[in-house]
Design a protein around this motif. Structure first.
Motif, PDB file in Angstrom:
ATOM      1  N   VAL A 103       0.150   0.035   0.709  1.00  0.00           N
ATOM      2  CA  VAL A 103      -0.524   0.340  -0.552  1.00  0.00           C
ATOM      3  C   VAL A 103      -0.758  -1.001  -1.237  1.00  0.00           C
ATOM      4  O   VAL A 103       0.183  -1.747  -1.474  1.00  0.00           O
ATOM      5  CB  VAL A 103       0.331   1.271  -1.436  1.00  0.00           C
ATOM      6  CG1 VAL A 103      -0.437   1.653  -2.696  1.00  0.00           C
ATOM      7  CG2 VAL A 103       0.752   2.518  -0.668  1.00  0.00           C
ATOM      8  N   TRP A 104      -2.007  -1.313  -1.528  1.00  0.00           N
ATOM      9  CA  TRP A 104      -2.333  -2.664  -1.974  1.00  0.00           C
ATOM     10  C   TRP A 104      -3.069  -2.653  -3.308  1.00  0.00           C
ATOM     11  O   TRP A 104      -3.541  -1.617  -3.773  1.00  0.00           O
ATOM     12  CB  TRP A 104      -3.199  -3.372  -0.929  1.00  0.00           C
ATOM     13  CG  TRP A 104      -4.467  -2.616  -0.598  1.00  0.00           C
ATOM     14  CD1 TRP A 104      -4.630  -1.624   0.330  1.00  0.00           C
ATOM     15  CD2 TRP A 104      -5.742  -2.777  -1.233  1.00  0.00           C
ATOM     16  NE1 TRP A 104      -5.916  -1.160   0.313  1.00  0.00           N
ATOM     17  CE2 TRP A 104      -6.623  -1.844  -0.623  1.00  0.00           C
ATOM     18  CE3 TRP A 104      -6.228  -3.604  -2.238  1.00  0.00           C
ATOM     19  CZ2 TRP A 104      -7.968  -1.734  -1.004  1.00  0.00           C
ATOM     20  CZ3 TRP A 104      -7.551  -3.494  -2.622  1.00  0.00           C
ATOM     21  CH2 TRP A 104      -8.403  -2.571  -2.002  1.00  0.00           C
ATOM     22  N   ARG A 105      -3.155  -3.870  -3.867  1.00  0.00           N
ATOM     23  CA  ARG A 105      -3.855  -4.048  -5.139  1.00  0.00           C
ATOM     24  C   ARG A 105      -4.532  -5.414  -5.151  1.00  0.00           C
ATOM     25  O   ARG A 105      -3.904  -6.421  -4.777  1.00  0.00           O
ATOM     26  CB  ARG A 105      -2.871  -3.942  -6.299  1.00  0.00           C
ATOM     27  CG  ARG A 105      -3.497  -4.136  -7.680  1.00  0.00           C
ATOM     28  CD  ARG A 105      -2.451  -3.943  -8.756  1.00  0.00           C
ATOM     29  NE  ARG A 105      -2.969  -4.145 -10.103  1.00  0.00           N
ATOM     30  CZ  ARG A 105      -2.243  -4.015 -11.207  1.00  0.00           C
ATOM     31  NH1 ARG A 105      -0.974  -3.676 -11.123  1.00  0.00           N
ATOM     32  NH2 ARG A 105      -2.788  -4.217 -12.395  1.00  0.00           N
ATOM     33  N   ASP A 106      -5.771  -5.454  -5.540  1.00  0.00           N
ATOM     34  CA  ASP A 106      -6.497  -6.710  -5.700  1.00  0.00           C
ATOM     35  C   ASP A 106      -6.085  -7.320  -7.037  1.00  0.00           C
ATOM     36  O   ASP A 106      -6.300  -6.724  -8.091  1.00  0.00           O
ATOM     37  CB  ASP A 106      -8.003  -6.434  -5.665  1.00  0.00           C
ATOM     38  CG  ASP A 106      -8.837  -7.709  -5.648  1.00  0.00           C
ATOM     39  OD1 ASP A 106      -8.300  -8.776  -6.013  1.00  0.00           O
ATOM     40  OD2 ASP A 106     -10.022  -7.636  -5.286  1.00  0.00           O
ATOM     41  N   ILE A 215      -6.380  -0.428 -12.274  1.00  0.00           N
ATOM     42  CA  ILE A 215      -6.077   0.527 -11.220  1.00  0.00           C
ATOM     43  C   ILE A 215      -6.388   1.919 -11.746  1.00  0.00           C
ATOM     44  O   ILE A 215      -6.676   2.102 -12.930  1.00  0.00           O
ATOM     45  CB  ILE A 215      -4.598   0.450 -10.765  1.00  0.00           C
ATOM     46  CG1 ILE A 215      -3.645   0.675 -11.952  1.00  0.00           C
ATOM     47  CG2 ILE A 215      -4.309  -0.879 -10.098  1.00  0.00           C
ATOM     48  CD1 ILE A 215      -2.193   0.737 -11.543  1.00  0.00           C
ATOM     49  N   ASN A 216      -6.336   2.914 -10.872  1.00  0.00           N
ATOM     50  CA  ASN A 216      -6.634   4.291 -11.255  1.00  0.00           C
ATOM     51  C   ASN A 216      -5.748   4.718 -12.429  1.00  0.00           C
ATOM     52  O   ASN A 216      -4.510   4.716 -12.319  1.00  0.00           O
ATOM     53  CB  ASN A 216      -6.419   5.205 -10.051  1.00  0.00           C
ATOM     54  CG  ASN A 216      -6.711   6.656 -10.346  1.00  0.00           C
ATOM     55  OD1 ASN A 216      -5.947   7.329 -11.017  1.00  0.00           O
ATOM     56  ND2 ASN A 216      -7.828   7.137  -9.842  1.00  0.00           N
ATOM     57  N   SER A 217      -6.348   5.066 -13.549  1.00  0.00           N
ATOM     58  CA  SER A 217      -5.590   5.327 -14.775  1.00  0.00           C
ATOM     59  C   SER A 217      -4.724   6.584 -14.671  1.00  0.00           C
ATOM     60  O   SER A 217      -3.608   6.627 -15.207  1.00  0.00           O
ATOM     61  CB  SER A 217      -6.540   5.435 -15.967  1.00  0.00           C
ATOM     62  OG  SER A 217      -7.487   6.476 -15.769  1.00  0.00           O
ATOM     63  N   LEU A 222       0.775   8.780 -14.083  1.00  0.00           N
ATOM     64  CA  LEU A 222       1.752   9.584 -13.346  1.00  0.00           C
ATOM     65  C   LEU A 222       2.968   8.739 -12.993  1.00  0.00           C
ATOM     66  O   LEU A 222       4.115   9.183 -13.147  1.00  0.00           O
ATOM     67  CB  LEU A 222       1.117  10.157 -12.080  1.00  0.00           C
ATOM     68  CG  LEU A 222       1.959  11.158 -11.276  1.00  0.00           C
ATOM     69  CD1 LEU A 222       1.066  12.152 -10.540  1.00  0.00           C
ATOM     70  CD2 LEU A 222       2.870  10.457 -10.274  1.00  0.00           C
ATOM     71  N   ALA A 223       2.730   7.497 -12.542  1.00  0.00           N
ATOM     72  CA  ALA A 223       3.838   6.621 -12.163  1.00  0.00           C
ATOM     73  C   ALA A 223       4.713   6.292 -13.374  1.00  0.00           C
ATOM     74  O   ALA A 223       5.953   6.351 -13.291  1.00  0.00           O
ATOM     75  CB  ALA A 223       3.292   5.341 -11.534  1.00  0.00           C
ATOM     76  N   VAL A 286      -2.243   1.408  -6.205  1.00  0.00           N
ATOM     77  CA  VAL A 286      -2.837   2.715  -5.877  1.00  0.00           C
ATOM     78  C   VAL A 286      -3.927   2.525  -4.842  1.00  0.00           C
ATOM     79  O   VAL A 286      -4.787   1.647  -4.981  1.00  0.00           O
ATOM     80  CB  VAL A 286      -3.446   3.388  -7.135  1.00  0.00           C
ATOM     81  CG1 VAL A 286      -4.036   4.751  -6.765  1.00  0.00           C
ATOM     82  CG2 VAL A 286      -2.411   3.535  -8.234  1.00  0.00           C
ATOM     83  N   THR A 287      -3.887   3.333  -3.783  1.00  0.00           N
ATOM     84  CA  THR A 287      -4.975   3.370  -2.812  1.00  0.00           C
ATOM     85  C   THR A 287      -5.321   4.818  -2.505  1.00  0.00           C
ATOM     86  O   THR A 287      -4.502   5.721  -2.691  1.00  0.00           O
ATOM     87  CB  THR A 287      -4.610   2.649  -1.500  1.00  0.00           C
ATOM     88  OG1 THR A 287      -3.389   3.189  -0.976  1.00  0.00           O
ATOM     89  CG2 THR A 287      -4.443   1.155  -1.728  1.00  0.00           C
ATOM     90  N   ARG A 288      -6.521   5.036  -2.025  1.00  0.00           N
ATOM     91  CA  ARG A 288      -6.945   6.377  -1.647  1.00  0.00           C
ATOM     92  C   ARG A 288      -6.205   6.836  -0.395  1.00  0.00           C
ATOM     93  O   ARG A 288      -5.909   6.049   0.499  1.00  0.00           O
ATOM     94  CB  ARG A 288      -8.451   6.392  -1.355  1.00  0.00           C
ATOM     95  CG  ARG A 288      -9.332   6.276  -2.571  1.00  0.00           C
ATOM     96  CD  ARG A 288      -9.364   7.539  -3.413  1.00  0.00           C
ATOM     97  NE  ARG A 288      -9.826   8.718  -2.687  1.00  0.00           N
ATOM     98  CZ  ARG A 288      -9.934   9.943  -3.236  1.00  0.00           C
ATOM     99  NH1 ARG A 288      -9.599  10.121  -4.496  1.00  0.00           N
ATOM    100  NH2 ARG A 288     -10.357  10.958  -2.529  1.00  0.00           N
ATOM    101  N   PHE A 289      -5.888   8.121  -0.339  1.00  0.00           N
ATOM    102  CA  PHE A 289      -5.405   8.744   0.888  1.00  0.00           C
ATOM    103  C   PHE A 289      -6.543   9.607   1.424  1.00  0.00           C
ATOM    104  O   PHE A 289      -6.791  10.706   0.925  1.00  0.00           O
ATOM    105  CB  PHE A 289      -4.164   9.592   0.630  1.00  0.00           C
ATOM    106  CG  PHE A 289      -3.746  10.404   1.836  1.00  0.00           C
ATOM    107  CD1 PHE A 289      -3.395   9.780   3.007  1.00  0.00           C
ATOM    108  CD2 PHE A 289      -3.717  11.790   1.775  1.00  0.00           C
ATOM    109  CE1 PHE A 289      -3.019  10.515   4.123  1.00  0.00           C
ATOM    110  CE2 PHE A 289      -3.341  12.539   2.876  1.00  0.00           C
ATOM    111  CZ  PHE A 289      -2.988  11.906   4.055  1.00  0.00           C
ATOM    112  N   GLU A 290      -7.276   9.055   2.372  1.00  0.00           N
ATOM    113  CA  GLU A 290      -8.482   9.687   2.886  1.00  0.00           C
ATOM    114  C   GLU A 290      -9.350  10.148   1.713  1.00  0.00           C
ATOM    115  O   GLU A 290      -9.572   9.409   0.760  1.00  0.00           O
ATOM    116  CB  GLU A 290      -8.108  10.823   3.840  1.00  0.00           C
ATOM    117  CG  GLU A 290      -7.437  10.310   5.109  1.00  0.00           C
ATOM    118  CD  GLU A 290      -7.591  11.238   6.276  1.00  0.00           C
ATOM    119  OE1 GLU A 290      -7.415  12.456   6.107  1.00  0.00           O
ATOM    120  OE2 GLU A 290      -7.898  10.740   7.378  1.00  0.00           O
ATOM    121  N   ASP A 291      -9.844  11.369   1.776  1.00  0.00           N
ATOM    122  CA  ASP A 291     -10.689  11.888   0.693  1.00  0.00           C
ATOM    123  C   ASP A 291      -9.981  12.968  -0.112  1.00  0.00           C
ATOM    124  O   ASP A 291     -10.619  13.665  -0.915  1.00  0.00           O
ATOM    125  CB  ASP A 291     -11.988  12.469   1.271  1.00  0.00           C
ATOM    126  CG  ASP A 291     -12.842  11.418   1.949  1.00  0.00           C
ATOM    127  OD1 ASP A 291     -12.855  10.275   1.453  1.00  0.00           O
ATOM    128  OD2 ASP A 291     -13.466  11.733   2.973  1.00  0.00           O
TER     129      ASP A 291
END
Length: 365
Positions: A103-106, A215-217, A222-223, A286-291
């Protein structure tokens, strides 16, 4: 940056991951041209160092000065990374690593990338280790390594490993392992860092390691709420608002739970040994898990007052208790379907023993 095309580990075999096809999908400023994205970089350098036993590659892929934090020690020089890697392989020479997720972040062009790499290792204890003499037994262990990667090098690392599950499989008692580990001397920088972290966490202050990239708000909320609700408020009524009814959780010591009652029990039983615990959420990726959802990586810290729940640790009650941990959450339809929480129970208890022995030594002076 095409985030939807960045390498995803699940359902791919290792040969495919080690021979990636396609074009580069991230800029990777300063990285070797062979790497297509940050996940590709993490997977391939890990394979080369650990699977192929090219330990000297640490000199190429780690910064000359790279702070590495674990719950049991601290190092800075890359030569120490090489030495620690050799010692681990010496104790577990057949260690193999299965990369489960990154799980990565730019972090921005001037800071690089943050990766949270979850690994399962299978290994046989054929040499003496930090837990005691060789047992000849084989065990499985989950590790999460959080790294800041900049221009082809790891320049900062937080390393968390479920060593208590490993030693169970090796036939070593948890408290024997903690006592053995406590005999190893940690550098003064470790104790300074631990003391500052305990004070910071108890005060509810943010870590100094912060990055402004978005990142995804919803996942970030949630975190943050997950830490605040279950660690700080100790409120387990809202568990159903966070987890699916059939959610699965894995915690240190090989603890596994399925369903809300089991997961609730895991939290309560663990926090019972530190009832006044405070926690800080130190990093989120946060990264996507597929769709269908998202993977969230949370690095967190807990500090409080230890309250022993067994005789072996009774004399350490009342001391500061500190844990450096990491959790990976898989979120589907807004709720957690799977959780992997990792920290080193052995080191946490060894620190209690170290602190007690240090205090006894000071009192005797």
């Amino acid at each position: 940056m095409q985030t939807d095309k960045v390498t995803q580990l699940y359902w791919q075999n290792l040969p495919q991951l080690l021979e990636p096809s396609g074009e580069k999908v991230q800029q990777l400023k300063g990285f070797d041209d062979e790497f297509n994205d940050i996940v590709d970089y993490i997977i391939r350098i890990t394979h080369r160092i650990w699977e192929q036993k090219n330990v000297g590659l640490c000199l190429d892929y780690y910064g000359k000065i790279c702070p590495v934090h674990t719950l049991g020690s601290y190092s800075e020089e890359v030569e120490t990374v090489v030495s620690a890697t050799l010692k681990t392989i010496g104790a577990f020479p057949d260690r193999s690593l299965i990369g489960e997720n990154v799980v990565w972040r730019d972090l921005g062009e001037e800071a690089g990338y943050y990766s949270s790499h979850r690994i399962t290792s299978i290994m046989t204890n054929k040499g003496p280790s930090e837990f005691g003499p060789a047992t000849g037994k084989t065990g499985r262990v989950t590790t999460i390594a959080d790294c800041v990667c900049y221009e082809n090098k790891i320049v900062y690392e937080w390393l968390m490993r479920d060593n208590s599950f490993l030693i169970k499989q090796l036939g070593i008692d948890l408290y024997d392992a903690a006592n053995h580990f406590a005999q190893f001397t940690a550098p003064p920088e470790f104790y300074d860092w631990k003391a500052k972290e305990i004070a910071r966490v108890k005060a509810g202050q943010a870590t100094e390691h912060q990055w402004p990239t978005a990142i995804n708000s919803e996942c970030e909320k949630l975190a943050q709420d997950w830490i605040a609700t279950f660690f700080n408020r100790k409120d387990y009524g809202p568990l159903k608002d966070f987890y699916h009814l059939n959610a699965k959780a894995q915690w240190p010591g090989g603890v596994e739970a399925t369903g809300l009652p089991g997961i609730r029990g895991v939290f309560i039983q663990w926090l019972a040994q530190c009832p006044d615990a405070k926690a800080t959420c130190d990093h989120i990726a946060v990264t996507r898990f597929e769709d269908v959802g998202y993977d969230i990586a949370i690095r967190w810290s807990v500090a409080g007052t230890f309250a022993a729940r067994n005789e072996q640790l009774a004399q350490y009650s009342g001391q500061d208790f500190f844990v450096l941990g990491s959790t990976h959450l898989r979120v589907i339809d807004g709720k957690i379907s799977e959780e992997w929480t990792v920290f080193d129970e052995i080191a946490a208890y060894a620190n209690l023993i170290r602190d007690y022995n240090n205090q006894q030594g000071e009192d005797a002076c």
